[in-house]
Write an enzyme that holds these catalytic residues in place. Structure first.
Site, mmCIF file in Angstrom:
data_model
loop_
_atom_site.group_PDB
_atom_site.id
_atom_site.type_symbol
_atom_site.label_atom_id
_atom_site.label_comp_id
_atom_site.label_asym_id
_atom_site.label_seq_id
_atom_site.Cartn_x
_atom_site.Cartn_y
_atom_site.Cartn_z
ATOM 1 N N GLU A 472 -22.533 21.743 31.688
ATOM 2 C CA GLU A 472 -21.765 20.479 31.679
ATOM 3 C C GLU A 472 -20.990 20.319 30.370
ATOM 4 O O GLU A 472 -19.885 19.778 30.357
ATOM 5 C CB GLU A 472 -22.700 19.282 31.913
ATOM 6 C CG GLU A 472 -23.415 19.290 33.256
ATOM 7 C CD GLU A 472 -22.497 19.539 34.452
ATOM 8 O OE1 GLU A 472 -21.301 19.207 34.397
ATOM 9 O OE2 GLU A 472 -22.990 20.102 35.457
ATOM 10 N N HIS A 603 -22.072 18.080 47.719
ATOM 11 C CA HIS A 603 -20.891 18.741 47.149
ATOM 12 C C HIS A 603 -19.715 18.719 48.116
ATOM 13 O O HIS A 603 -18.581 18.444 47.723
ATOM 14 C CB HIS A 603 -21.210 20.209 46.822
ATOM 15 C CG HIS A 603 -21.854 20.410 45.494
ATOM 16 N ND1 HIS A 603 -23.192 20.197 45.285
ATOM 17 C CD2 HIS A 603 -21.345 20.819 44.301
ATOM 18 C CE1 HIS A 603 -23.484 20.452 44.015
ATOM 19 N NE2 HIS A 603 -22.394 20.832 43.401
ATOM 20 N N ALA A 606 -19.662 14.600 50.057
ATOM 21 C CA ALA A 606 -19.510 13.377 49.261
ATOM 22 C C ALA A 606 -18.901 13.679 47.898
ATOM 23 O O ALA A 606 -18.808 12.808 47.051
ATOM 24 C CB ALA A 606 -20.865 12.695 49.092
#
Length: 689
Positions: A472, A603, A606
């Site tokens: 991330e 994934h 939504a």
């Protein structure tokens, strides 16, 4: 305009936002934007300053306010917030349709592209104009009459269905829990999970729960579910938990199966309205991959490299467990035992070496080493949505701020959706303030769902949680180190979806780099570094079961493509039959009859990965090849690492969406991408005889 949601600029004022003001504030904002759009349509001139700049300002007012609400839906979900979100979402979609289908704006962009000004625009500006034209076409600007009405109705319904899917999944995950009360029921569970399960029990009202005596509550949230599947000696309880996990959101009031059918049918209809034969073709029109066939060719190359390896891995696991009838709920347990036996590596024993504060220090030192930036705590300088949230500043070598980011690290199953993600809070842009140019610095949200602190311990992370944080952060640094001054192509904006995972997956590789790992892995109590022997075990275990892991990703990628390219609601093959057919060549263990994994596949139902889940593998080819540039230069050669790191920063990170990703990759690597590094990193290259 008194509501804090209507400021339209600066850091989100989380502490001032009350849910009951969302609907009136957004209603007021949309009315104001409607007037501004009508005015722009009437007065625009087809130039950068006469069209793109005022349009960007208008769009940013919407994304600033609506982005805050969407962010809170992910991290602080509640029945009241859902109600407000669902009340206003149709109006937001209607306005977005109106914006996307504006003939005046579309003709303005076409005129700008054909004007003498075109040649004076920078590549980033040209890409933004081209992107606006394409997005208008995909938003239905060419439709009229009944077709346009139908297209807009589909957009509304898809928005509602996507929100419902996400809410059902959160509710179904939250609704299940397994309360254990005897020592026999927790046999094999490590101290970290017992402490976490007792803390969960206390949070559910069992005030006397302790790690030693229980009761212990296990949930379907990953930090609880996964360790239980890996360590519980109770096969019956593993089976109970596994069956609950694969059935999530597939029955009763939270059944996502009818939603999946509707979503697929509506996406197909929408694609055909726009002149595409399938939704996959529509999806790929804005991606790096040139065609469905090109994606399937890559996935088949990877499938062939991993299938036999995965078959062999399962056979070896059966032999190790002495279980011919190995079941799905046995795989995590026995593979963890086999990994311990093969490599003498205990995942739980590593946790004390990865306390979050120490991991952050190591991650920030790596960013300094690779990209010549300094990251420092800036807590208290920004309002936050939860007491766990941190705030950080990213500075250059002269200590001038370049960007900021929030970090929300811990699992909160009652209100936070699962998984991990990066999202945009504020985009980089050059603006005018009182006639003076001003640089607006980017701000990112980094959200994880790792094991929270328990009692007096910090968050002690699994190695998987460490790699997730690095992943991330890679997305975050892509957003934060952009040098593009135009919002529409700054950071991850306008980057093709199947290239956007390059920096995130690239960062994961550094978790296995000796200098990086040993620099951050220190025991939270003694301060002793992770022993070199443990690092060597981690390295040796890196390719354990990689064939199976690769094959699972290929299964999901092909299933996603098949659903969006070949499935027909009125066709001869049901969704289940399609999955079973694909499973024969992409899974070694066939799914259970009740396995309803698609009902939790947020994934693609939504999120933004519809007909794009393959992007992880597509971008992993790029990221492995990018990391190979550092390997070729020499990971022990500090000046070489810094030189290649600077080149990565100046190309992949700095250029954002200003050029096609293939062109950016070529500038970094000096050639086209190749699959060799990915297969090598996974131990799947054919062995030389």
């Amino acid at each position: 305009m008194t509501s804090p949601l209507l400021r339209g600029q600066g850091l989100p004022p989380f502490s001032e936002i009350s849910i009951d003001t969302i609907v009136p504030a957004m209603t007021e904002l949309l009315q104001s934007l409607e007037q501004d759009l009508s005015q722009l349509e009437a007065q625009l001139t087809p130039t950068w300053s006469g069209l793109v700049e005022p349009l960007t300002a208008l769009e940013e007012r919407l994304t600033w306010s609506w982005g805050i609400i969407g962010h809170l839906m992910g991290v602080q979900n509640s029945p009241e917030l859902r109600q407000a979100y669902e009340a206003i979402q149709p109006q937001v979609i209607q306005f977005s349709n109106r914006l996307g289908q504006s003939q005046a704006l579309y003709q303005g962009f076409k005129a700008l592209r054909q004007s003498p000004d075109w040649s004076t625009l920078e590549p980033a500006q040209q890409r933004i104009v081209e992107s606006n034209l394409r997005e208008a076409e995909l938003a239905g600007v060419g439709l009229s009459g009944e077709k346009r009405e139908r297209f807009n109705a589909i957009q509304l319904e898809l928005g509602e269905l996507s929100t419902q899917f996400s809410n059902h999944l959160l509710d179904a995950t939250k609704a299940f829990s397994l309360t254990l009360t005897t020592p026999e029921e927790v046999a094999g569970l490590p101290p970290s999970l017992l402490a976490f399960a007792a803390q969960t029990a206390r949070s559910q009202g069992q005030e006397t729960a302790t790690p030693e005596a229980g009761p212990w509550v296990i949930t379907l949230d990953y930090p609880s579910y996964l360790p239980f599947m890996k360590y519980s000696e109770r096969r019956d309880l593993r089976e109970q938990l596994y069956r609950a996990f694969v059935r999530r959101a597939s029955e009763g009031e939270w059944d996502n199966q009818p939603l999946i059918e509707k979503i697929l049918a509506l996406r197909l209809e929408q694609a055909q309205l726009l002149g595409y034969s399938t939704y996959a073709e529509l999806s790929l029109s804005r991606k790096m991959a040139p065609s469905v066939e090109a994606v399937e060719t890559l996935l088949e190359e990877l499938r062939q490299a991993s299938y036999d390896a995965a078959q062999q891995e399962l056979d070896q696991l059966k032999a190790f467990a002495n279980l011919e009838d190995l079941k799905h709920w046995d795989v995590a347990f026995w593979s963890e035992r086999q990994r311990e036996a093969l490599f003498d590596l205990n995942s739980e024993a590593l946790r004390p070496y990865f306390p979050l504060p120490q991991v952050l220090t190591g991650l920030f030192q790596l960013a300094e080493r690779l990209f010549d930036v300094t990251i420092t705590a800036a807590d208290g300088q920004a309002p936050v949505w939860h007491t766990d949230v941190r705030y950080f500043q990213v500075s250059n070598s002269q200590q001038e701020p370049l960007a900021y980011f929030y970090l929300d690290p811990y699992s909160r199953p009652a209100e936070k959706r699962g998984g991990a993600w990066m999202d945009i809070c504020i985009n980089r842009a050059k603006l005018q303030k009182e006639g003076q140019p001003m640089l607006r610095l980017p701000v990112a949200y980094l959200v994880c769902n790792q094991t929270p602190p328990v009692d007096d311990q910090p968050s002690l992370m699994t190695f998987d949680e460490v790699t997730t944080l690095f992943h991330e952060f890679g997305h975050g640094i892509h957003h934060m180190l952009t040098q593009v001054d135009y919002t529409g192509a700054a950071g991850i904006n306008n980057v093709e979806w199947d290239a956007v995972e390059l920096p995130s997956q690239f960062m994961e590789n550094w978790c296995y780099d000796q200098a990086t790992l040993l620099g951050m892995a220190q025991h939270w109590q003694t301060g002793k570094p992770l022993p070199e022997t443990e690092y060597q075990k981690l390295l040796a275990a890196r390719n354990y079961m990689t064939g199976s892991a690769m094959l699972r990703q290929i299964h999901l990628s092909l299933l996603d493509l098949e659903l969006h390219h070949r499935y027909r609601p009125d066709g001869s093959e049901t969704i289940r039959e399609m999955r079973d057919r694909l499973a024969k060549t992409t899974l070694i263990l066939a799914p259970l009859p009740e396995d309803a994994f698609l009902c939790s596949f947020g994934h693609i139902f939504a999120g933004g990965y519809a007909a794009g889940y393959y992007s992880y593998k597509w971008a992993e080819v790029l990221s492995a090849d990018a990391f190979a540039a550092f390997e070729e230069a020499g990971l022990e050669d500090e000046s070489a690492v810094q030189t290649v790191g600077q080149r990565f920063r100046d190309t992949v990170l700095a250029l954002g969406g200003s050029l096609h990703p293939l062109e950016i990759f070529r500038r970094f690597r000096g050639r086209e991408p190749q699959t060799e590094a990915l297969l090598r990193h996974n131990g799947l290259l054919p062995q030389a005889v």
